[in-house]
Write a protein that holds these residues in place. Structure first.
Motif, PDB file in Angstrom:
ATOM      1  N   ALA A  35      56.918  58.698  49.563  1.00 39.61           N
ATOM      2  CA  ALA A  35      55.503  58.893  49.269  1.00 39.61           C
ATOM      3  C   ALA A  35      55.233  60.378  48.997  1.00 39.61           C
ATOM      4  CB  ALA A  35      54.648  58.400  50.440  1.00 39.61           C
ATOM      5  N   GLY A  36      54.843  60.681  47.782  1.00 41.13           N
ATOM      6  CA  GLY A  36      54.570  62.057  47.406  1.00 41.13           C
ATOM      7  C   GLY A  36      55.801  62.898  47.133  1.00 41.13           C
ATOM      8  N   HIS A  90      59.345  55.285  53.152  1.00 45.27           N
ATOM      9  CA  HIS A  90      58.141  56.061  53.454  1.00 45.27           C
ATOM     10  C   HIS A  90      58.325  57.543  53.127  1.00 45.27           C
ATOM     11  CE1 HIS A  90      59.002  58.317  57.175  1.00 45.27           C
ATOM     12  NE2 HIS A  90      57.770  58.758  57.101  1.00 45.27           N
ATOM     13  N   GLU A 101      47.394  49.902  54.273  1.00 48.34           N
ATOM     14  CA  GLU A 101      47.617  51.163  53.568  1.00 48.34           C
ATOM     15  C   GLU A 101      46.460  51.480  52.621  1.00 48.34           C
ATOM     16  OE1 GLU A 101      49.607  52.840  54.888  1.00 48.34           O
ATOM     17  OE2 GLU A 101      51.393  51.766  55.470  1.00 48.34           O
ATOM     18  N   ARG A 106      45.972  54.749  54.241  1.00 48.52           N
ATOM     19  CA  ARG A 106      46.899  55.710  53.617  1.00 48.52           C
ATOM     20  C   ARG A 106      47.192  55.257  52.194  1.00 48.52           C
ATOM     21  NH1 ARG A 106      51.131  55.540  58.651  1.00 48.52           N
ATOM     22  NH2 ARG A 106      51.227  53.398  57.864  1.00 48.52           N
ATOM     23  N   PRO A 107      46.223  55.432  51.308  1.00 50.03           N
ATOM     24  CA  PRO A 107      46.391  54.899  49.940  1.00 50.03           C
ATOM     25  C   PRO A 107      47.657  55.378  49.243  1.00 50.03           C
ATOM     26  CG  PRO A 107      44.122  55.599  50.303  1.00 50.03           C
ATOM     27  CD  PRO A 107      44.903  56.053  51.503  1.00 50.03           C
ATOM     28  N   SER A 108      48.134  56.577  49.563  1.00 50.66           N
ATOM     29  CA  SER A 108      49.338  57.082  48.898  1.00 50.66           C
ATOM     30  C   SER A 108      50.593  56.323  49.315  1.00 50.66           C
ATOM     31  CB  SER A 108      49.520  58.573  49.191  1.00 50.66           C
ATOM     32  OG  SER A 108      49.761  58.793  50.571  1.00 50.66           O
ATOM     33  N   TRP A 109      50.494  55.526  50.393  1.00 52.33           N
ATOM     34  CA  TRP A 109      51.643  54.760  50.873  1.00 52.33           C
ATOM     35  C   TRP A 109      51.655  53.321  50.351  1.00 52.33           C
ATOM     36  CZ3 TRP A 109      53.798  55.658  56.410  1.00 52.33           C
ATOM     37  CH2 TRP A 109      53.976  57.035  56.633  1.00 52.33           C
TER      38      TRP A 109
END
Length: 443
Positions: free
Chosen positions: A366-367, A363, A423, A427-430
């Motif tokens: 992410a980013g 996690h 997700e 939390r689409p970025s995850w």
């Protein structure tokens, strides 16, 4: 007037389950005066034709101190109404009532036989929870208020009380509970147990280990990094096996026959179909997932089932100075009570923890600017700690047979499918975290 105030306020509370949908109406089903300035309400909230019930500790004052401004509900005649769960001057009532086994109106307050409750402790609301509200009393107790009420005994009270009666390890001592009757059924309103002030959350400990690995010099593996977590994962696996053993001793057990196992695999497949329709990124993995579920359909053995935790992950365990303690036996709060109390394979819990190790490993990516470089380290950390957990589980008597391996993998993949949908919605970025579970080398 009170109904209107509550309608305007309740929709913004983090524990309210109907966010995003209009409230058709609200009615007060129960209103019990507990002490001067404190009332206990059970309200019914109607949305789109369905009803949910919630409990509220309603405080009323002429003047509100600054520390309670965030809990204001509104003005009612000459009173300021507020959520009194945040008022330590009133929440001592909960301790007093449980210590004295008091009945007040429809409420029954009880303490666990053989324990003594220190009623001098002052409360503080924990801020992290979503579906409930927990009050910590000094360093002694934590009392969970179940905000959304479902008729019946909450599984957390039922399970922890049964395990404590057996002097089982790896649980926090229960001290008391509050209940009333809803629809003629005894229903848990609150549950209090020992607070663990010197314990560390399993998720936080795992993340510290992952950060240490990510920050270590190139070429340093998870075993050599300063915060290697594998020994703790192994101990946690052993604690999990012991909890499963105690649950099997405290509650009835059964087996599900092969035709029921096939029905379980069909359930996995149906959930996959719904998920693919919502999240197209899953489509490329359908063949491999179907193959994994087919292995479950081919099983010709009975599968043992028993009471389980039901929502098992690193955030549900605490590391004390001596060992791991398992918390939150209520299962998934959004599921029906009968489903949360139903017998299941203990491999469901094992799969949940394995997924949690993978989340802990990934996690932070992410980013992250160096995500591609760190991905192999995430893989290594996850594999190392998953293996250590399974070793500890087996060493302490947890059974995963050759046939059980197929079922465990299916539970884990089905959980990952659920995570992808979650997700994608929240939390689409995850979404890459659970999608990593479906890579070919992960099968």
């Amino acid at each position: 007037m009170l109904d209107e105030l509550l309608v305007a306020w309740i929709g913004h509370q983090r524990w309210f389950g109907g966010k995003g949908r209009p409230i058709d109406r609200l009615s007060v089903e129960s209103d019990v005066e507990l002490t001067s300035g404190l009332r206990h309400l059970i309200v019914a909230v109607w949305q789109e034709g369905s009803r949910d019930r919630y409990q509220i500790l309603l405080g009323q004052r002429y003047d509100l101190p600054d520390r309670l401004e965030h809990a204001v509900i509104g003005q009612f005649h000459d009173w300021l109404l507020y959520d009194a769960a945040h008022d330590y001057e009133l929440t001592g009532w909960l301790l007093d009532g449980m210590a004295a086994d008091e009945d007040r109106g429809d409420l029954r307050m009880r303490h666990t036989p053989g324990v003594t409750i220190d009623t001098s402790q002052r409360s503080l609301v924990l801020g992290a929870e979503q579906s409930n509200t927990s009050l910590v009393y000094g360093d002694a107790y934590i009392c969970k208020l179940f905000r959304r009420l479902i008729p019946g005994i909450n599984p957390e009270l039922e399970v922890v009380a049964a395990l404590a009666a057996r002097n089982a390890p790896h649980i926090a001592q229960p001290y008391g509970w509050i209940e009333c009757d809803l629809d003629g059924t005894p229903t848990t309103l609150a549950f209090m147990q020992r607070f663990l002030p010197n314990a560390n959350d399993g998720w936080d400990l795992a993340l510290t280990s992952v950060r240490d690995l990510y920050n270590s010099a190139p070429g340093i593996g998870a075993a050599e990094a300063g915060g290697d977590f594998a020994a703790e994962s192994r101990r946690l696996g052993a604690a999990t096996a012991r909890v499963h053993h105690e649950l099997a001793e405290a509650f009835p057990t059964d087996v599900i026959e092969t035709h029921e196992v096939k029905r379980m695999a069909e359930g996995f497949r149906r959930r996959l179909g719904r998920a693919v329709a919502e999240v197209p990124e899953l489509r490329e993995y359908v063949g491999a997932l179907e193959a994994a579920y087919h292995l479950v359909e081919d099983l010709t053995v009975e599968v043992p089932v028993q009471r389980v935790h039901g929502d098992y992950h690193l955030g549900q365990v605490m590391r004390t100075p001596t060992d791991w303690v398992v918390l939150d036996f209520e299962g998934e709060p959004g599921q029906p009570l009968a489903e949360r109390r139903a017998l299941s394979s203990p491999l469901r819990d094992v799969a949940g923890m394995l997924r949690s190790f993978d989340y802990a490993a990934r996690h932070l990516l992410a980013g992250h600017a160096d995500a591609a470089t760190l991905e192999p380290r995430a893989d290594e950390w996850s594999r190392r700690n998953r293996a250590a957990f399974l070793e500890g589980y087996a060493e302490a008597g947890g059974v995963i047979s050759a046939d059980g391996q197929a079922l465990l993998r299916a539970f884990e993949l089905s959980k990952a499918v659920y995570e992808v949908v979650y997700e994608a919605r929240n939390r689409p970025s995850w979404i890459g975290i659970p999608l990593a579970a479906f890579r070919q080398d992960a099968f």
